[in-house]
Design a protein around this motif. Structure first.
Motif, PDB file in Angstrom:
ATOM      1  N   PHE A 172       0.622  -1.207   0.008  1.00 51.95           N
ATOM      2  CA  PHE A 172      -0.086  -0.010  -0.391  1.00 51.95           C
ATOM      3  C   PHE A 172       0.750   1.052   0.035  1.00 51.95           C
ATOM      4  O   PHE A 172       1.441   1.335   0.757  1.00 51.95           O
ATOM      5  CB  PHE A 172      -0.934  -0.103   1.316  1.00 51.95           C
ATOM      6  N   VAL A 173       0.485   2.752  -0.860  1.00 52.12           N
ATOM      7  CA  VAL A 173       0.887   3.544  -0.968  1.00 52.12           C
ATOM      8  C   VAL A 173       0.208   4.739  -0.408  1.00 52.12           C
ATOM      9  O   VAL A 173      -0.719   4.719  -0.969  1.00 52.12           O
ATOM     10  CB  VAL A 173       1.418   3.634  -2.682  1.00 52.12           C
ATOM     11  N   VAL A 174       0.372   5.449   0.540  1.00 53.83           N
ATOM     12  CA  VAL A 174      -0.275   6.695   1.206  1.00 53.83           C
ATOM     13  C   VAL A 174      -0.542   7.074  -0.164  1.00 53.83           C
ATOM     14  O   VAL A 174       0.114   8.001  -1.110  1.00 53.83           O
ATOM     15  CB  VAL A 174       0.849   7.417   2.052  1.00 53.83           C
ATOM     16  N   GLY A 175      -1.329   7.500   0.141  1.00 64.03           N
ATOM     17  CA  GLY A 175      -2.680   8.367  -0.911  1.00 64.03           C
ATOM     18  C   GLY A 175      -3.264   7.944  -1.540  1.00 64.03           C
ATOM     19  O   GLY A 175      -3.745   8.460  -2.690  1.00 64.03           O
ATOM     20  N   THR A 176      -3.067   7.261  -2.015  1.00 65.21           N
ATOM     21  CA  THR A 176      -4.203   5.805  -2.801  1.00 65.21           C
ATOM     22  C   THR A 176      -5.181   4.831  -2.434  1.00 65.21           C
ATOM     23  O   THR A 176      -5.805   4.092  -2.828  1.00 65.21           O
ATOM     24  CB  THR A 176      -3.355   4.779  -3.200  1.00 65.21           C
ATOM     25  N   ALA A 177      -5.484   5.398  -0.964  1.00 68.31           N
ATOM     26  CA  ALA A 177      -6.821   4.746  -0.174  1.00 68.31           C
ATOM     27  C   ALA A 177      -8.083   5.050  -1.620  1.00 68.31           C
ATOM     28  O   ALA A 177      -8.853   4.019  -1.400  1.00 68.31           O
ATOM     29  CB  ALA A 177      -6.992   5.044   0.947  1.00 68.31           C
ATOM     30  N   TYR A 178      -8.026   5.695  -1.892  1.00 69.45           N
ATOM     31  CA  TYR A 178      -9.610   6.732  -2.252  1.00 69.45           C
ATOM     32  C   TYR A 178      -9.123   6.379  -3.642  1.00 69.45           C
ATOM     33  O   TYR A 178     -10.619   5.604  -4.148  1.00 69.45           O
ATOM     34  CB  TYR A 178      -9.479   8.828  -2.423  1.00 69.45           C
ATOM     35  N   PRO A 179      -8.419   6.717  -4.617  1.00 71.84           N
ATOM     36  CA  PRO A 179      -8.518   5.913  -6.402  1.00 71.84           C
ATOM     37  C   PRO A 179      -8.462   4.074  -6.351  1.00 71.84           C
ATOM     38  O   PRO A 179      -9.314   3.386  -6.841  1.00 71.84           O
ATOM     39  CB  PRO A 179      -6.691   6.637  -6.831  1.00 71.84           C
ATOM     40  N   ILE A 180      -7.877   3.361  -5.185  1.00 72.12           N
ATOM     41  CA  ILE A 180      -7.525   2.218  -4.786  1.00 72.12           C
ATOM     42  C   ILE A 180      -9.948   2.051  -4.555  1.00 72.12           C
ATOM     43  O   ILE A 180     -10.422   0.666  -5.282  1.00 72.12           O
ATOM     44  CB  ILE A 180      -7.402   1.986  -4.032  1.00 72.12           C
ATOM     45  N   THR A 181     -10.658   2.496  -3.897  1.00 68.50           N
ATOM     46  CA  THR A 181     -11.673   2.567  -3.826  1.00 68.50           C
ATOM     47  C   THR A 181     -13.028   2.366  -4.397  1.00 68.50           C
ATOM     48  O   THR A 181     -13.234   1.949  -4.996  1.00 68.50           O
ATOM     49  CB  THR A 181     -12.159   2.644  -2.373  1.00 68.50           C
ATOM     50  N   PHE A 182     -12.619   3.485  -4.808  1.00 73.25           N
ATOM     51  CA  PHE A 182     -13.482   4.452  -5.502  1.00 73.25           C
ATOM     52  C   PHE A 182     -12.974   3.864  -7.886  1.00 73.25           C
ATOM     53  O   PHE A 182     -14.222   3.844  -8.519  1.00 73.25           O
ATOM     54  CB  PHE A 182     -13.812   5.921  -5.792  1.00 73.25           C
ATOM     55  N   ALA A 183     -11.950   3.087  -7.542  1.00 71.12           N
ATOM     56  CA  ALA A 183     -11.698   1.990  -9.015  1.00 71.12           C
ATOM     57  C   ALA A 183     -12.768   0.852  -9.109  1.00 71.12           C
ATOM     58  O   ALA A 183     -13.257   1.070 -10.354  1.00 71.12           O
ATOM     59  CB  ALA A 183     -10.053   1.543  -9.217  1.00 71.12           C
ATOM     60  N   VAL A 184     -13.203   0.317  -7.983  1.00 71.53           N
ATOM     61  CA  VAL A 184     -13.524  -0.578  -7.426  1.00 71.53           C
ATOM     62  C   VAL A 184     -14.698  -0.553  -7.667  1.00 71.53           C
ATOM     63  O   VAL A 184     -15.745  -0.459  -8.654  1.00 71.53           O
ATOM     64  CB  VAL A 184     -13.128  -1.558  -6.517  1.00 71.53           C
ATOM     65  N   TYR A 185     -15.054   0.282  -7.069  1.00 74.52           N
ATOM     66  CA  TYR A 185     -16.742   1.945  -6.874  1.00 74.52           C
ATOM     67  C   TYR A 185     -17.164   1.656  -8.423  1.00 74.52           C
ATOM     68  O   TYR A 185     -18.045   1.258  -8.554  1.00 74.52           O
ATOM     69  CB  TYR A 185     -16.920   2.121  -5.484  1.00 74.52           C
TER      70      TYR A 185
END
Length: 238
Positions: A172-185
Motif C-alpha cells: 500500500f502507498v500512502v494517498g492511494t486508498a481513495y483511488p483504489i476504493t473508487f476505481a472498484v466502485y
C-alpha cells in the motif's frame, strides 16, 4: 414513496456522516492525525460532499438541457466522489497531511454514499428498470427493480474488500486508498447503470454510447488507476 420518506432520505446523509465521524475518531492515530484534526477533516469532507453533489447535479442538468432533455437533478451524490478530493484543497488541512487525511476519510465517504443510496430507495429516486417482480415506485408509476438497495449492498462489499486489502497488503502507498476504493466502485456503478430506469431511453447512449454516469465512471476509473500507477512508481524511486 410514503409520507415523510424525504425526511428518511436526508436523514440517511446524517447517519452516513455520523458513521464517518466515528470511523475517523477510531482510526486517526493509525494515520498519525490528531483527534481534533480528524473531527475538522470530517466536517470539511461533509461540506465538500454536499457542494460536490450540488455541482454535479447542475452539470448533469445543464448537459442534458443542451442535448434537449429535461432530465434535471438538484443533487447528484456521485459528485461527492468526483469533487471532494479537489474541494478539500480549499480547506486548511495541515501541511503534509492531505494524502493521509484522504486515506483516513475514504471509508467514511463511501459509507455516506451508501447511506444516501439506501435513502434513495425510500424517496423513490434513482429507480431501476420496470420489473414485474419489483417494488412499486410512484415516481415511475410501476413496479421497478430495487437497484438502490442492490447498489447499497454492493458498496458495502466494495468497502470490505478494499479496506481489507488496504490494511493488510505490504504494497500500500500512502494517498492511494481513495483511488483504489473508487476505481472498484466505478466498475460496479458502471454495471448497475444498465439496470437504471430512464424516462428518456435516448439518455442511455447520449454520452459517447453510454449514460452520463457510465461516462463519469469511466473517467473515475481511468484517473484512479493512473494515480495508483504513478504513486507506486514514485514510491519505488524513493
Amino acid at each position: 414513496m410514503f409520507k415523510g420518506s424525504n425526511y428518511v432520505y436526508y436523514g440517511m446523509y446524517l447517519v452516513g456522516f455520523a458513521i464517518l465521524m466515528i470511523i475517523n475518531l477510531k482510526d486517526h492515530e493509525r494515520y498519525k492525525i490528531t483527534r481534533k484534526n480528524a473531527v475538522m477533516y470530517s466536517l470539511y469532507t461533509y461540506v465538500c460532499g454536499v457542494v460536490g453533489a450540488i455541482l454535479m447535479g447542475k452539470i448533469y442538468s445543464a448537459l442534458n438541457s443542451y442535448l434537449g432533455f429535461k432530465a434535471d437533478s438538484t443533487v447528484a451524490i456521485f459528485g461527492a466522489v468526483v469533487f471532494t478530493p479537489f474541494l478539500l484543497l480549499v480547506f486548511p488541512i495541515k501541511r503534509g497531511e492531505w494524502k493521509k487525511a484522504l486515506d483516513m476519510l475514504t471509508p467514511g465517504i463511501l459509507i455516506i454514499l451508501a447511506c444516501a443510496k439506501f435513502g434513495c430507495s425510500f424517496a423513490g429516486c434513482c429507480a431501476g428498470l420496470v420489473w414485474e417482480h419489483g417494488v412499486y415506485n410512484p415516481l415511475v408509476g410501476d413496479k421497478v427493480f430495487p437497484i438502490q438497495v442492490c447498489e447499497f449492498v454492493t458498496m458495502i462489499i466494495v468497502l470490505i474488500i478494499t479496506q481489507t486489502y488496504i490494511r493488510k497488503t505490504k504494497h500500500f502507498v500512502v494517498g492511494t486508498a481513495y483511488p483504489i476504493t473508487f476505481a472498484v466502485y466505478s466498475v460496479t456503478r458502471f454495471i448497475w447503470e444498465f439496470f437504471r430506469y430512464y424516462e428518456f431511453e435516448e439518455l442511455r447512449t447520449a454520452y459517447l454510447g453510454m449514460t452520463f454516469w457510465q461516462f463519469i465512471c469511466l473517467l473515475v476509473f481511468v484517473s484512479s488507476v493512473t494515480i495508483i500507477i504513478v504513486s507506486r512508481l514514485q514510491q519505488k524511486k524513493k
